[in-house]
Design an enzyme around this catalytic site. Sequence first.
Site, PDB file in Angstrom:
ATOM      1  N   HIS A  18       0.894  -1.212   0.085  1.00 12.61           N
ATOM      2  CA  HIS A  18       0.058  -0.003   0.078  1.00 12.61           C
ATOM      3  C   HIS A  18       0.962   1.287   0.039  1.00 12.61           C
ATOM      4  O   HIS A  18       0.654   2.194  -0.731  1.00 12.61           O
ATOM      5  CB  HIS A  18      -0.717   0.024   1.277  1.00 12.61           C
ATOM      6  CG  HIS A  18      -1.900  -1.048   1.372  1.00 12.61           C
ATOM      7  ND1 HIS A  18      -2.032  -1.658   2.477  1.00 12.61           N
ATOM      8  CD2 HIS A  18      -2.681  -1.290   0.597  1.00 12.61           C
ATOM      9  CE1 HIS A  18      -3.143  -2.525   2.245  1.00 12.61           C
ATOM     10  NE2 HIS A  18      -3.508  -2.214   1.195  1.00 12.61           N
ATOM     11  N   LYS A  42     -15.831  -7.674   5.405  1.00 11.83           N
ATOM     12  CA  LYS A  42     -14.475  -8.410   5.439  1.00 11.83           C
ATOM     13  C   LYS A  42     -14.082  -9.013   6.852  1.00 11.83           C
ATOM     14  O   LYS A  42     -12.796  -9.108   6.974  1.00 11.83           O
ATOM     15  CB  LYS A  42     -13.430  -7.227   4.973  1.00 11.83           C
ATOM     16  CG  LYS A  42     -13.664  -7.277   3.294  1.00 11.83           C
ATOM     17  CD  LYS A  42     -12.280  -6.737   2.446  1.00 11.83           C
ATOM     18  CE  LYS A  42     -12.163  -6.844   1.033  1.00 11.83           C
ATOM     19  NZ  LYS A  42     -10.966  -6.412   0.642  1.00 11.83           N
ATOM     20  N   ARG A  91      -1.947  -5.779  -8.548  1.00  9.42           N
ATOM     21  CA  ARG A  91      -0.937  -6.691  -8.272  1.00  9.42           C
ATOM     22  C   ARG A  91      -0.896  -7.918  -9.474  1.00  9.42           C
ATOM     23  O   ARG A  91      -0.455  -7.903 -10.232  1.00  9.42           O
ATOM     24  CB  ARG A  91      -1.386  -7.668  -6.553  1.00  9.42           C
ATOM     25  CG  ARG A  91      -0.529  -6.758  -5.729  1.00  9.42           C
ATOM     26  CD  ARG A  91      -1.287  -7.398  -4.335  1.00  9.42           C
ATOM     27  NE  ARG A  91      -2.578  -6.840  -4.375  1.00  9.42           N
ATOM     28  CZ  ARG A  91      -3.497  -7.169  -3.309  1.00  9.42           C
ATOM     29  NH1 ARG A  91      -3.047  -7.450  -2.207  1.00  9.42           N
ATOM     30  NH2 ARG A  91      -4.759  -6.765  -3.549  1.00  9.42           N
ATOM     31  N   SER A 129      -2.836  -7.768   2.746  1.00 11.06           N
ATOM     32  CA  SER A 129      -2.953  -7.433   4.195  1.00 11.06           C
ATOM     33  C   SER A 129      -3.500  -8.916   4.902  1.00 11.06           C
ATOM     34  O   SER A 129      -2.995  -9.193   5.897  1.00 11.06           O
ATOM     35  CB  SER A 129      -4.353  -6.530   4.616  1.00 11.06           C
ATOM     36  OG  SER A 129      -3.998  -5.078   4.229  1.00 11.06           O
TER      37      SER A 129
HETATM   38  P1  ADP Z   1      -9.759  -3.313  -0.707  1.00 14.79           P
HETATM   39  O1  ADP Z   1     -10.685  -3.879   0.290  1.00 14.79           O
HETATM   40  O2  ADP Z   1     -10.537  -2.021  -1.366  1.00 14.79           O
HETATM   41  O3  ADP Z   1      -9.269  -4.141  -1.891  1.00 14.79           O
HETATM   42  P2  ADP Z   1      -7.138  -3.176   0.171  1.00 14.79           P
HETATM   43  O4  ADP Z   1      -6.663  -2.532   1.334  1.00 14.79           O
HETATM   44  O5  ADP Z   1      -7.017  -4.689   0.031  1.00 14.79           O
HETATM   45  O6  ADP Z   1      -8.578  -2.641   0.101  1.00 14.79           O
HETATM   46  O7  ADP Z   1      -6.094  -2.568  -1.136  1.00 14.79           O
HETATM   47  C1  ADP Z   1      -6.343  -1.183  -1.495  1.00 14.79           C
HETATM   48  C2  ADP Z   1      -5.296  -0.937  -2.715  1.00 14.79           C
HETATM   49  O8  ADP Z   1      -4.333  -1.154  -2.356  1.00 14.79           O
HETATM   50  C3  ADP Z   1      -6.215  -1.800  -3.692  1.00 14.79           C
HETATM   51  O9  ADP Z   1      -5.883  -1.005  -4.739  1.00 14.79           O
HETATM   52  C4  ADP Z   1      -5.201  -2.939  -3.800  1.00 14.79           C
HETATM   53  O10 ADP Z   1      -5.034  -3.280  -5.112  1.00 14.79           O
HETATM   54  C5  ADP Z   1      -3.959  -1.890  -3.458  1.00 14.79           C
HETATM   55  N1  ADP Z   1      -2.999  -3.125  -2.867  1.00 14.79           N
HETATM   56  C6  ADP Z   1      -3.037  -3.771  -1.874  1.00 14.79           C
HETATM   57  N2  ADP Z   1      -1.916  -4.336  -1.759  1.00 14.79           N
HETATM   58  C7  ADP Z   1      -0.686  -4.095  -2.762  1.00 14.79           C
HETATM   59  C8  ADP Z   1       0.250  -4.362  -3.172  1.00 14.79           C
HETATM   60  N3  ADP Z   1       0.955  -5.629  -2.461  1.00 14.79           N
HETATM   61  N4  ADP Z   1       0.908  -3.848  -4.208  1.00 14.79           N
HETATM   62  C9  ADP Z   1       0.088  -2.910  -4.907  1.00 14.79           C
HETATM   63  N5  ADP Z   1      -1.003  -2.525  -4.598  1.00 14.79           N
HETATM   64  C10 ADP Z   1      -1.547  -3.168  -3.590  1.00 14.79           C
END
Ligand code: ADP
Length: 161
Positions: A18, A42, A91, A129
């Site tokens: 993130h 979630k 990703r 996460s």
């Molecule tokens: P959501 O529940 O909206 O998917 P996340 O917290 O999982 O929320 O992710 C928020 C954003 O960060 C999303 O656009 C996700 O694709 C991106 N993201 C999460 N992990 C990574 C990573 N390792 N590399 C790049 N982008 C990431």
Amino acid sequence: MTRLAICPGSFDPVTYGHLDIIQRGAKVFDQVIVAVFNNQSKAPLFSVDERVHLLEAVTDDLDNVTVDSCSGLLMDYASDMNAQVILRGLRAVSDFEYELQITSMNRKLNEEIETFFMMTNNQYSFLSSSMVKEVAKYHANVSDLVPDIVEKALKQKFKQS
Ligand code: ADP
């Protein structure tokens, strides 16, 4: 004109993946608001306040980044904030279909706001996460995956449970 991007997500908790997207986004856009969404489906580990606090701590050095929380529709929030852009990270291929669906719906709701995708940094392609929580639960080392303050918060959570 100030280019404002909203970087939405659950951030439960924030990882280096993130943070990489936020840091790179902050170089492209004038202002970035990281918006923590309260997605109860979630079953989050951290409360919204805890997630906001951790994000604030790890983005403290980025002058054009602020952190907020929201429980409504992303497009309503973005339009209330006068944002022009939604910033998301991508990703693997598995992210693509999900993002395509959401982006198509969001465009229907408001076609003035564009969604921008940034490819993950290779070293974080498999970082999420949920993965971090899974390994932290068994007290494995997550220091390569999350900032120190997040690692401490995870230790605290799994000590309590
Ligand atoms: P959501 O529940 O909206 O998917 P996340 O917290 O999982 O929320 O992710 C928020 C954003 O960060 C999303 O656009 C996700 O694709 C991106 N993201 C999460 N992990 C990574 C990573 N390792 N590399 C790049 N982008 C990431």
